[in-house]
Design a protein around this motif. Structure first.
Motif, PDB file in Angstrom:
ATOM      1  N   ARG A  13       0.831  -1.212   0.000  1.00  0.00           N
ATOM      2  CA  ARG A  13       0.000   0.000   0.000  1.00  0.00           C
ATOM      3  C   ARG A  13       0.862   1.257   0.000  1.00  0.00           C
ATOM      4  NH1 ARG A  13      -2.920  -1.727   3.563  1.00  0.00           N
ATOM      5  NH2 ARG A  13      -4.681  -2.417   2.295  1.00  0.00           N
ATOM      6  N   GLU A  14       1.964   1.218   0.727  1.00  0.00           N
ATOM      7  CA  GLU A  14       2.863   2.373   0.768  1.00  0.00           C
ATOM      8  C   GLU A  14       3.430   2.685  -0.611  1.00  0.00           C
ATOM      9  OE1 GLU A  14       7.262   3.496   2.620  1.00  0.00           O
ATOM     10  OE2 GLU A  14       5.973   2.083   3.707  1.00  0.00           O
ATOM     11  N   VAL A  15       3.896   1.661  -1.310  1.00  0.00           N
ATOM     12  CA  VAL A  15       4.439   1.865  -2.657  1.00  0.00           C
ATOM     13  C   VAL A  15       3.350   2.359  -3.597  1.00  0.00           C
ATOM     14  CG1 VAL A  15       5.486   0.729  -4.662  1.00  0.00           C
ATOM     15  CG2 VAL A  15       6.267   0.156  -2.350  1.00  0.00           C
ATOM     16  N   ALA A  16       2.166   1.755  -3.519  1.00  0.00           N
ATOM     17  CA  ALA A  16       1.067   2.139  -4.400  1.00  0.00           C
ATOM     18  C   ALA A  16       0.687   3.601  -4.214  1.00  0.00           C
ATOM     19  CB  ALA A  16      -0.141   1.238  -4.146  1.00  0.00           C
ATOM     20  N   GLU A  17       0.615   4.039  -2.968  1.00  0.00           N
ATOM     21  CA  GLU A  17       0.236   5.428  -2.705  1.00  0.00           C
ATOM     22  C   GLU A  17       1.305   6.392  -3.187  1.00  0.00           C
ATOM     23  OE1 GLU A  17      -0.572   5.476   1.463  1.00  0.00           O
ATOM     24  OE2 GLU A  17      -2.546   4.500   1.250  1.00  0.00           O
ATOM     25  N   GLU A  18       2.573   6.039  -3.011  1.00  0.00           N
ATOM     26  CA  GLU A  18       3.652   6.909  -3.475  1.00  0.00           C
ATOM     27  C   GLU A  18       3.664   7.040  -4.989  1.00  0.00           C
ATOM     28  OE1 GLU A  18       7.251   5.275  -1.966  1.00  0.00           O
ATOM     29  OE2 GLU A  18       6.961   6.048   0.070  1.00  0.00           O
ATOM     30  N   ARG A  19       3.318   5.955  -5.680  1.00  0.00           N
ATOM     31  CA  ARG A  19       3.396   5.950  -7.139  1.00  0.00           C
ATOM     32  C   ARG A  19       2.082   6.317  -7.818  1.00  0.00           C
ATOM     33  NH1 ARG A  19       8.044   3.087  -8.808  1.00  0.00           N
ATOM     34  NH2 ARG A  19       7.481   3.821 -10.889  1.00  0.00           N
ATOM     35  N   GLY A  20       1.017   6.438  -7.081  1.00  0.00           N
ATOM     36  CA  GLY A  20      -0.271   6.764  -7.667  1.00  0.00           C
ATOM     37  C   GLY A  20      -0.854   5.626  -8.485  1.00  0.00           C
ATOM     38  N   VAL A  21      -0.625   4.384  -8.033  1.00  0.00           N
ATOM     39  CA  VAL A  21      -1.140   3.201  -8.722  1.00  0.00           C
ATOM     40  C   VAL A  21      -1.890   2.345  -7.713  1.00  0.00           C
ATOM     41  CG1 VAL A  21       0.720   3.221 -10.431  1.00  0.00           C
ATOM     42  CG2 VAL A  21       1.012   1.894  -8.332  1.00  0.00           C
ATOM     43  N   THR A  22      -2.424   1.212  -8.161  1.00  0.00           N
ATOM     44  CA  THR A  22      -3.156   0.324  -7.264  1.00  0.00           C
ATOM     45  C   THR A  22      -2.222  -0.710  -6.643  1.00  0.00           C
ATOM     46  OG1 THR A  22      -3.672  -1.329  -8.965  1.00  0.00           O
ATOM     47  CG2 THR A  22      -5.185   0.562  -8.754  1.00  0.00           C
ATOM     48  N   LEU A  23      -2.694  -1.345  -5.579  1.00  0.00           N
ATOM     49  CA  LEU A  23      -1.920  -2.401  -4.943  1.00  0.00           C
ATOM     50  C   LEU A  23      -1.662  -3.544  -5.930  1.00  0.00           C
ATOM     51  CD1 LEU A  23      -3.220  -0.852  -2.452  1.00  0.00           C
ATOM     52  CD2 LEU A  23      -3.024  -3.038  -1.231  1.00  0.00           C
ATOM     53  N   GLY A  24      -2.686  -3.868  -6.712  1.00  0.00           N
ATOM     54  CA  GLY A  24      -2.534  -4.942  -7.696  1.00  0.00           C
ATOM     55  C   GLY A  24      -1.465  -4.636  -8.727  1.00  0.00           C
ATOM     56  N   GLN A  25      -1.383  -3.391  -9.144  1.00  0.00           N
ATOM     57  CA  GLN A  25      -0.361  -3.020 -10.128  1.00  0.00           C
ATOM     58  C   GLN A  25       1.042  -3.152  -9.549  1.00  0.00           C
ATOM     59  OE1 GLN A  25      -1.997   0.827 -11.225  1.00  0.00           O
ATOM     60  NE2 GLN A  25      -2.601   0.038 -13.233  1.00  0.00           N
ATOM     61  N   VAL A  26       1.196  -2.823  -8.281  1.00  0.00           N
ATOM     62  CA  VAL A  26       2.495  -3.006  -7.630  1.00  0.00           C
ATOM     63  C   VAL A  26       2.856  -4.479  -7.586  1.00  0.00           C
ATOM     64  CG1 VAL A  26       3.766  -2.790  -5.448  1.00  0.00           C
ATOM     65  CG2 VAL A  26       2.306  -0.912  -6.249  1.00  0.00           C
ATOM     66  N   ALA A  27       1.903  -5.324  -7.210  1.00  0.00           N
ATOM     67  CA  ALA A  27       2.158  -6.767  -7.126  1.00  0.00           C
ATOM     68  C   ALA A  27       2.517  -7.353  -8.483  1.00  0.00           C
ATOM     69  CB  ALA A  27       0.933  -7.475  -6.546  1.00  0.00           C
ATOM     70  N   LEU A  28       1.841  -6.906  -9.529  1.00  0.00           N
ATOM     71  CA  LEU A  28       2.131  -7.409 -10.874  1.00  0.00           C
ATOM     72  C   LEU A  28       3.482  -6.913 -11.372  1.00  0.00           C
ATOM     73  CD1 LEU A  28      -1.393  -7.072 -12.523  1.00  0.00           C
ATOM     74  CD2 LEU A  28      -0.167  -9.206 -12.035  1.00  0.00           C
TER      75      LEU A  28
END
Length: 339
Positions: free
Chosen positions: A255-270
């Protein structure tokens, strides 16, 4: 930072001499069962949207819906046969008991299974044919030899294996080139890295991760209390009780990475899965997230343009070691270590 763009995805090759495919595929299992009721028109729209987004690898199996998933895909396959890479599997047996899972790798069964799949898919050739699960009771050389015969007969173009060890991958590859290894691989499940990933890199075999979103858990939208009736995840240890509560807390760095990058949690995982190719020296990593919704396909394929920084990768690294619960209620049904 700008959201990840949605233009068509890049391509990678499955194996040394395998097909070029979009670097993200589509797992079609959930369009027929396991995740609750399906809206068939919406699922068919999802297939078309995936193709428009650059997805070309479409994954099914004879076990999904006891053949119904292959039948469901047949019209789409017929309409786009020259545009897609069609993957299906044999070897995982289903019975009247919903909980039953058997395995057959017998050469005679291999030939009978491919004939049934070709008929259900209404096609003359399968692009990528996987052994869904390994039966240690049957010599691997016999099973892969039977699969190789399908290639010689023109019924199958390329071979794949699912949930095998590194030693088994090497043994099979010595009988006939293996284009792809399909195994569960995500921030939640990294068992495949123990031996199979290294062997795949050594042999030039592509890795096709299934459940790259942790069966939806890594999106942050799925917990034990939100699963619908008929959703098979309710019986899985990681989604049950205290395990589910403990695992939910592991999403904080995602969630931290997703919020910093302006993307979703799923996109970070992928994005994390996608970058495993360079981390492990693999020829290609082509995850096949499953979905029945067109908007989710757009979100998932957009993740192919997201690159995580070394700091972000370090932040995500410890997650798998802290996961509570096994992948399946009975690991012997899937990938019990054999080496």
């Amino acid at each position: 930072m700008e959201p990840v763009s949605e233009h068509p995805i890049e391509r990678g090759r499955l194996g040394t001499d395998g097909p070029l495919v979009g670097v993200q595929g589509l797992g079609c299992m959930g369009m027929s069962e396991f995740y609750g009721d399906t809206d068939e028109p919406a699922a068919r729209e999802t297939l078309e949207v995936a193709l428009e987004a650059g997805v070309t690898l479409f994954d099914t199996a004879d076990a999904y819906g006891r053949g119904a998933n292959e039948e469901f895909l047949a019209p789409f396959v017929a309409a786009h046969r020259d545009e897609i890479t069609l993957a299906t599997k044999f070897g995982l047996l289903r019975g009247d008991d919903p909980g039953y899972r058997g395995v057959s790798n017998d050469p005679a069964y291999v030939r009978a299974a491919v004939e049934r799949s070709l008929k259900r898919l209404d096609t003359e050739v399968i692009d990528l044919y996987y052994m869904h699960r390994r039966d240690p009771a049957v010599p691997l050389a016999e099973s892969v030899g039977a699969m190789a015969e399908l290639v010689r007969l023109g019924l199958v173009r390329h071979l794949g294996l699912s949930e095998v060890t590194g030693a088994e991958l090497r043994e099979a590859h010595a009988v006939h080139p293996i284009a792809a290894l399909q195994s569960e691989w995500s921030l939640f499940s990294r068992d495949v890295e123990r031996s199979a990933v290294g062997a795949a890199a050594e042999l030039g075999v592509a890795v096709v991760p299934y459940s790259p979103l942790g069966r939806g858990f890594l999106t942050g939208a799925v917990t034990a209390g939100t699963l619908s009736a008929g959703d098979f995840r309710a019986s899985m240890p990681r989604f049950a009780g205290e395990n589910a509560r403990a695992n939910t807390a592991l999403l904080d760095p995602v969630r931290e990475v997703a919020e910093e990058r302006g993307v979703t949690l799923g996109q970070v995982a992928l994005a994390w899965v996608q970058q495993r190719a360079e981390v492990h020296g693999l020829t290609a990593v082509v995850p096949i997230p499953g979905t029945r919704r067109a908007e989710r396909v757009r979100e998932n394929t957009a993740a192919t343009r997201l690159r995580l920084s070394p700091r972000e990768l370090d932040l995500l690294e410890p997650i798998a070691d802290r996961v509570s619960g096994e992948r399946y209620p009975d690991m012997s049904n899937t990938s019990t270590p054999r080496e």
